[in-house]
Write an enzyme that holds these catalytic residues in place. Structure first.
Site, PDB file in Angstrom:
ATOM      1  N   ALA A  10       0.819  -1.211   0.000  1.00 35.17           N
ATOM      2  CA  ALA A  10       0.000   0.000   0.000  1.00 35.17           C
ATOM      3  C   ALA A  10       0.853   1.260   0.000  1.00 35.17           C
ATOM      4  O   ALA A  10       0.556   2.233  -0.688  1.00 35.17           O
ATOM      5  CB  ALA A  10      -0.932  -0.019   1.214  1.00 35.17           C
ATOM      6  N   SER A  11       1.923   1.244   0.788  1.00 33.48           N
ATOM      7  CA  SER A  11       2.700   2.476   0.949  1.00 33.48           C
ATOM      8  C   SER A  11       3.422   2.869  -0.331  1.00 33.48           C
ATOM      9  O   SER A  11       3.751   4.032  -0.524  1.00 33.48           O
ATOM     10  CB  SER A  11       3.695   2.331   2.096  1.00 33.48           C
ATOM     11  OG  SER A  11       4.646   1.337   1.786  1.00 33.48           O
ATOM     12  N   GLU A  68      -2.788  -7.450   8.154  1.00 34.51           N
ATOM     13  CA  GLU A  68      -1.855  -6.593   7.419  1.00 34.51           C
ATOM     14  C   GLU A  68      -0.407  -7.029   7.674  1.00 34.51           C
ATOM     15  O   GLU A  68       0.466  -6.203   7.951  1.00 34.51           O
ATOM     16  CB  GLU A  68      -2.036  -5.110   7.773  1.00 34.51           C
ATOM     17  CG  GLU A  68      -1.418  -4.211   6.699  1.00 34.51           C
ATOM     18  CD  GLU A  68      -1.786  -2.737   6.822  1.00 34.51           C
ATOM     19  OE1 GLU A  68      -2.315  -2.325   7.851  1.00 34.51           O
ATOM     20  OE2 GLU A  68      -1.532  -2.011   5.846  1.00 34.51           O
ATOM     21  N   ARG A  77       6.107  -4.629  12.898  1.00 34.02           N
ATOM     22  CA  ARG A  77       6.746  -5.928  12.636  1.00 34.02           C
ATOM     23  C   ARG A  77       7.356  -6.581  13.864  1.00 34.02           C
ATOM     24  O   ARG A  77       7.888  -7.677  13.804  1.00 34.02           O
ATOM     25  CB  ARG A  77       7.816  -5.757  11.557  1.00 34.02           C
ATOM     26  CG  ARG A  77       7.224  -5.124  10.303  1.00 34.02           C
ATOM     27  CD  ARG A  77       8.122  -5.191   9.100  1.00 34.02           C
ATOM     28  NE  ARG A  77       7.443  -4.611   7.942  1.00 34.02           N
ATOM     29  CZ  ARG A  77       7.827  -4.752   6.691  1.00 34.02           C
ATOM     30  NH1 ARG A  77       8.919  -5.433   6.413  1.00 34.02           N
ATOM     31  NH2 ARG A  77       7.148  -4.199   5.704  1.00 34.02           N
TER      32      ARG A  77
END
Lengths: 340, 340
Positions: free
Chosen positions: A71-72, A283, A289
């Site tokens: 997405a980024s 996600e 993370r």
């Protein structure tokens, strides 16, 4: 079956990223914005997936991830429409290769070739290609192609309607998902993403979009942004604004995922949002993370939080599977066909 | 004692609002942006307060409200700096009249004469006037004077530092509070307010502002925006970004109010945010004015939610009184002086 509705290919092989850098440099220099794409072997893709998403899917006990380009790095604000189109096509084609290598573990959702100031309907052809030719089951729709300047009309404006017509025709939902932010006020994953989720929900609340498109469906990611935490505010605002109750106004069309990275948040989500509107998502590998030192588990291992909830088996099955089948009918068809 | 840290004068007498309309019209016409202010009688002010805020304070069992001009009409994006200065002064002077009429029930917090593109330090003189001459105890700081276009640098930029020096010198905190939105994407109370809260928190998380200003204090209203709901995300982002734990990084300087309009939200807030960082607030009469048909009580009667929590009396006293005294030392001095 456990379906994760929210995964991005954040670990794409390096040549893919190098191509993007070349493209951007070419754009700046007035050159070819769709240069030759590097050869990426199946093994390179396997390595990028098996060490990351697939390993974690297996460790955490999920089955299938609804998988889309990172997405980024959609970064619709970079370059122009031709840049966005070429990049988007490369990204979607790469997702298709992952799906073909691991058809039991991944199903595709596409990026759209949006660009600031460009009509959303210009994304319809790529959506159609991805659904009809690549077998994808949905798309990610960026409500702010400007990347943090919010120059596009609200999602409820007729500006977007021709694209919604294509979504309805193809019977695919969109996840409302912004990309990176070029506004220094907004950290991408810590502010811009969450703000966009909250913003989209309030746009839906104040409009009659779903009267015009009764079968249009959106997934608001990251647990619906701030919405569940402020559910009383939204119920009260709808009431003050003489809107119908939220159940009637938008909960047939708007869904939220479980990308909320702690148990108390997931508890709240499932306490206030009807279980029929919640889709399992993590996600992963994505915004966060690390491992939570308080639990010894990954923050984004959201399955653990749902497992810990005092919900019935029926309700958990809705969150893990049934709701995804309903929101993504093309996924249901695929799964049913695979069973036969 | 029960201190509501978040009240705005949303019910100001009509001549005050008429003055503002005249001012805006004059600005457009190139005329006087600080015209003569109408005579407003004490009775007019009493009526506007006693029927509204004071009635509800008494009905709900609170004592004192930290009271500031209406947030949505600060509208720093309207006109220019001279317009903002004149309007701000009128608004703050009106708050002072309320405080003088009801010194046991209200204490003042000021609006600042911010304006897009204008250095924040230009607000220092009005802040000083309000604190030293009018006896106010804090200010509302708008992180987005552009009203939804987010053109100012982040709150952590040195752009803001000279104003922070004045805040530290005067020992007053700021509530981070945007005003109305002229960006059609953002509904004011349903999106812009909440987004600004989330945005400010993430700005603080990614900066060393509180190393530079160890005693600077901010209240993030509306329960901290999306932050408590996504507390795991913020803890995880801090960790991934190699920032110190949030307790150490910012919880000595950043506080959240209880303007969350349902019990499950308040439960979450108090479950994840240390009790020392939570200040009772209702923003009454404000964004949500109705009665929740599920409970029969006002959505914004946030005291009821806190009363219902399984917290110790000591913790509740922190939320209702002690934390406000600590965050607003000038309030503590006032209260202690009144006791003597």
């Amino acid at each position: 079956m456990i379906i994760d509705c929210h995964g991005h290919y954040t670990t794409a092989p390096e040549p893919h990223n190098v191509w993007r850098e070349t493209q951007k440099a070419n754009f700046k220099a007035g050159g070819d914005v769709d240069p030759a794409y590097p050869s990426i072997s199946d093994d390179e893709i396997r390595e990028s997936i098996e060490k990351n998403q697939l390993r974690l899917i297996k460790e955490r006990g999920a089955d299938l991830t609804v998988f889309s380009p990172r997405a980024s790095t959609m970064a619709h604000h970079v370059g122009d429409e031709a840049v966005s189109k070429a990049w988007t096509r490369r990204c979607n084609d790469l997702i298709k290769r992952v799906v073909d290598l691991y058809p039991d573990n991944f199903v595709g959702v596409c990026q759209l070739p949006q660009s600031p100031g460009v009509a959303p309907v210009n994304s319809a052809a790529e959506l159609e290609r991805c659904v009809k030719e690549l077998g994808f089951i949905g798309c990610n729709l960026n409500p702010d192609p400007s990347g943090g300047n919010w120059t596009a009309p609200p999602l409820t404006d007729k500006h977007w309607y021709p694209l919604y017509e294509k979504m309805v025709e193809l019977d695919v939902p969109a996840m409302v998902h912004v990309s990176s932010s070029c506004n220094p006020n907004f950290h991408a994953t810590g502010a811009h993403y969450i703000n966009a989720d909250t913003t989209a929900f309030m746009q839906f609340l104040t409009s009659d979009l779903f009267k015009d498109f009764p079968t249009l469906r959106f997934v608001i990611p990251h647990g619906g942004g701030a919405v569940p935490f402020h559910w009383g505010r939204y119920r009260g605002l709808a009431q003050d604004l003489k809107r119908p109750p939220l159940e009637e106004l938008l909960l047939k069309n708007v869904f939220m995922d479980t990308c909320v990275y702690h148990l108390p948040g997931i508890e709240l989500l499932t306490k206030v949002i009807p279980v029929d509107n919640i889709l399992f998502g993590s996600e992963m590998v994505g915004a966060v993370r690390g491992i939570d030192p308080r639990t010894g588990h990954y923050y984004d291992d959201t399955k653990r939080y749902i497992d810990a909830l005092p919900l019935s088996a029926t309700d958990k099955k809705k969150i893990f599977e049934d709701n995804a089948r309903r929101v993504y009918p093309r996924l249901a068809k695929k799964l049913d066909a695979a069973k036969r």
